[in-house]
Design a protein around this motif. Structure first.
Motif, PDB file in Angstrom:
ATOM      1  N   ALA A  77      66.733 112.022  61.617  1.00  0.00           N
ATOM      2  CA  ALA A  77      67.737 111.202  61.854  1.00  0.00           C
ATOM      3  C   ALA A  77      65.902 109.729  60.572  1.00  0.00           C
ATOM      4  O   ALA A  77      65.831 110.450  60.755  1.00  0.00           O
ATOM      5  N   SER A  78      66.873 109.400  59.507  1.00  0.00           N
ATOM      6  CA  SER A  78      66.207 108.633  59.038  1.00  0.00           C
ATOM      7  C   SER A  78      66.303 107.353  58.765  1.00  0.00           C
ATOM      8  O   SER A  78      65.337 107.295  58.017  1.00  0.00           O
ATOM      9  N   ASN A  79      66.676 107.211  60.033  1.00  0.00           N
ATOM     10  CA  ASN A  79      66.642 105.595  60.293  1.00  0.00           C
ATOM     11  C   ASN A  79      66.983 105.044  61.738  1.00  0.00           C
ATOM     12  O   ASN A  79      67.224 105.752  62.780  1.00  0.00           O
ATOM     13  N   GLN A  80      67.217 103.837  62.603  1.00  0.00           N
ATOM     14  CA  GLN A  80      67.037 103.427  63.880  1.00  0.00           C
ATOM     15  C   GLN A  80      68.671 103.383  63.944  1.00  0.00           C
ATOM     16  O   GLN A  80      68.984 103.521  65.038  1.00  0.00           O
ATOM     17  N   PHE A  81      69.159 103.296  62.997  1.00  0.00           N
ATOM     18  CA  PHE A  81      70.681 103.112  63.526  1.00  0.00           C
ATOM     19  C   PHE A  81      71.498 104.738  63.409  1.00  0.00           C
ATOM     20  O   PHE A  81      72.865 105.000  63.191  1.00  0.00           O
ATOM     21  N   GLY A  82      71.076 105.586  63.426  1.00  0.00           N
ATOM     22  CA  GLY A  82      71.692 107.357  63.578  1.00  0.00           C
ATOM     23  C   GLY A  82      71.727 107.889  62.792  1.00  0.00           C
ATOM     24  O   GLY A  82      72.189 108.422  62.528  1.00  0.00           O
ATOM     25  N   THR A  83      72.027 107.646  61.387  1.00  0.00           N
ATOM     26  CA  THR A  83      71.659 108.512  59.649  1.00  0.00           C
ATOM     27  C   THR A  83      70.953 109.172  59.996  1.00  0.00           C
ATOM     28  O   THR A  83      69.705 109.641  60.286  1.00  0.00           O
ATOM     29  N   ILE A  84      71.531 110.964  59.631  1.00  0.00           N
ATOM     30  CA  ILE A  84      71.166 111.809  59.925  1.00  0.00           C
ATOM     31  C   ILE A  84      71.058 112.454  57.804  1.00  0.00           C
ATOM     32  O   ILE A  84      71.538 112.346  57.423  1.00  0.00           O
ATOM     33  N   VAL A  85      69.830 113.626  58.026  1.00  0.00           N
ATOM     34  CA  VAL A  85      69.392 113.681  57.108  1.00  0.00           C
ATOM     35  C   VAL A  85      69.839 115.257  57.370  1.00  0.00           C
ATOM     36  O   VAL A  85      69.077 115.910  57.584  1.00  0.00           O
ATOM     37  N   MET A  86      70.296 116.012  56.006  1.00  0.00           N
ATOM     38  CA  MET A  86      70.519 117.512  56.200  1.00  0.00           C
ATOM     39  C   MET A  86      69.768 118.096  55.114  1.00  0.00           C
ATOM     40  O   MET A  86      69.978 118.366  54.017  1.00  0.00           O
ATOM     41  N   SER A  87      68.615 119.771  55.649  1.00  0.00           N
ATOM     42  CA  SER A  87      68.691 119.985  54.196  1.00  0.00           C
ATOM     43  C   SER A  87      69.954 121.732  54.596  1.00  0.00           C
ATOM     44  O   SER A  87      69.218 121.760  54.965  1.00  0.00           O
ATOM     45  N   ILE A  88      70.339 121.587  52.643  1.00  0.00           N
ATOM     46  CA  ILE A  88      71.082 122.379  52.899  1.00  0.00           C
ATOM     47  C   ILE A  88      70.354 123.049  51.417  1.00  0.00           C
ATOM     48  O   ILE A  88      70.269 122.735  51.037  1.00  0.00           O
ATOM     49  N   PRO A  89      70.475 124.879  51.525  1.00  0.00           N
ATOM     50  CA  PRO A  89      69.814 125.531  50.719  1.00  0.00           C
ATOM     51  C   PRO A  89      70.977 125.954  49.184  1.00  0.00           C
ATOM     52  O   PRO A  89      71.588 125.079  49.055  1.00  0.00           O
ATOM     53  N   ALA A  90      70.124 125.532  48.610  1.00  0.00           N
ATOM     54  CA  ALA A  90      70.565 125.212  47.504  1.00  0.00           C
ATOM     55  C   ALA A  90      71.056 125.996  46.974  1.00  0.00           C
ATOM     56  O   ALA A  90      72.111 125.628  46.036  1.00  0.00           O
TER      57      ALA A  90
END
Length: 53
Positions: A7-20
């Motif tokens: 989670a990147s903030n308090q609103f539930g936004t997610i961040v994903m790391s995807i292979p190059a």
């Protein structure tokens, strides 16, 4: 394989790391938009083009 999701903030936004390799194959850039759909236990990531109407 997606390596990290958090989670990147308090609103539930997610961040994903995807292979190059996947990023290059999909033609993603920093300005790309994607649709993420959960089907069963699998996430489907699709590049989308947003256009004004």
């Amino acid at each position: 394989m997606i390596r990290k999701v958090y989670a990147s903030n308090q609103f539930g936004t997610i961040v994903m790391s995807i292979p190059a390799d996947f990023v290059r194959k999909m033609g993603l850039t920093g300005d790309s938009n994607v649709n993420i759909e959960l089907v069963g236990n699998t996430l489907h990531v699709t590049k989308v083009c947003l256009q004004g109407v």
